[in-house]
Design an enzyme around this catalytic site. Sequence first.
Site, PDB file in Angstrom:
ATOM      1  N   THR A  53       0.841  -1.194   0.000  1.00  0.00           N
ATOM      2  CA  THR A  53       0.000   0.000   0.000  1.00  0.00           C
ATOM      3  C   THR A  53       0.883   1.253   0.000  1.00  0.00           C
ATOM      4  O   THR A  53       2.050   1.190   0.385  1.00  0.00           O
ATOM      5  CB  THR A  53      -0.968   0.001   1.201  1.00  0.00           C
ATOM      6  OG1 THR A  53      -0.209  -0.098   2.402  1.00  0.00           O
ATOM      7  CG2 THR A  53      -1.948  -1.164   1.102  1.00  0.00           C
ATOM      8  N   THR A  55       1.394   4.463   1.563  1.00  0.00           N
ATOM      9  CA  THR A  55       2.145   5.033   2.691  1.00  0.00           C
ATOM     10  C   THR A  55       3.121   4.010   3.255  1.00  0.00           C
ATOM     11  O   THR A  55       4.271   4.331   3.563  1.00  0.00           O
ATOM     12  CB  THR A  55       1.177   5.521   3.790  1.00  0.00           C
ATOM     13  OG1 THR A  55       0.311   6.506   3.223  1.00  0.00           O
ATOM     14  CG2 THR A  55       1.927   6.121   4.965  1.00  0.00           C
ATOM     15  N   CYS A  56       2.684   2.786   3.359  1.00  0.00           N
ATOM     16  CA  CYS A  56       3.509   1.718   3.917  1.00  0.00           C
ATOM     17  C   CYS A  56       4.750   1.463   3.058  1.00  0.00           C
ATOM     18  O   CYS A  56       5.851   1.287   3.567  1.00  0.00           O
ATOM     19  CB  CYS A  56       2.699   0.437   4.031  1.00  0.00           C
ATOM     20  SG  CYS A  56       1.113   0.631   4.881  1.00  0.00           S
ATOM     21  N   SER A  57       4.568   1.443   1.750  1.00  0.00           N
ATOM     22  CA  SER A  57       5.652   1.116   0.822  1.00  0.00           C
ATOM     23  C   SER A  57       6.543   2.296   0.482  1.00  0.00           C
ATOM     24  O   SER A  57       7.701   2.110   0.119  1.00  0.00           O
ATOM     25  CB  SER A  57       5.069   0.566  -0.485  1.00  0.00           C
ATOM     26  OG  SER A  57       4.398  -0.645  -0.267  1.00  0.00           O
ATOM     27  N   LEU A  61       7.917   1.678   5.773  1.00  0.00           N
ATOM     28  CA  LEU A  61       8.855   0.558   5.657  1.00  0.00           C
ATOM     29  C   LEU A  61      10.236   1.018   5.175  1.00  0.00           C
ATOM     30  O   LEU A  61      11.245   0.692   5.816  1.00  0.00           O
ATOM     31  CB  LEU A  61       8.294  -0.542   4.761  1.00  0.00           C
ATOM     32  CG  LEU A  61       9.179  -1.767   4.558  1.00  0.00           C
ATOM     33  CD1 LEU A  61       9.534  -2.445   5.875  1.00  0.00           C
ATOM     34  CD2 LEU A  61       8.497  -2.755   3.630  1.00  0.00           C
TER      35      LEU A  61
END
Length: 182
Positions: A53, A55-57, A61
């Site tokens: 996703t 924001t996560c990627s 992270l």
Amino acid sequence: MLPGSRLPSVTFRTRVRDDSIEGPNPYRWEDLSTEDYFGGKRVVLFALPGAFTPTCSTFQLPGFEKGFDGFRALGVDEIYCLSVNDAFVMNQWAKAQGLENVKVIPDGSGEFTRRVGMLVRKDNLGFGLRSWRYAAVVKDGVIEAWFEEPGLCDNHGEDPYGVSSPETVLAWLMAEAQGAAA
């Protein structure tokens, strides 16, 4: 969860590379427990709504991955990224992100996430049950610090990010180290 709380004891179904297995999928199932991940170590755990996703990627992270040496210098042994995704998805995401430092934890059934009170519905995005975004500093299975994004609720219209960022967690660790040195 509050500082001083012990993480719940659960079993995570993981897939690990096994070079003794021939063929295009040289992985085997391995059950790892909360104790396996957190016992006898000081770790940063961060959880997010989903692998791959935006924001996560793009931010969370990669920020933890790039900042690993700074965390290590402040006494962190491991950094774990947890999501309510299965082991296949988490392993492919780790591969796509080129992870060398952060280790992924698949919480495919959401049991750990439910037991820490962070399981939310994301039906508005077509995700179903997922983790609310948070981070924690954990020492030997006990929470030292908890960083939860504001607005915890089902089907939140936004994806808050900042409180659980690598920068925020690193700043807390730095302040804690300075306080211990004083």
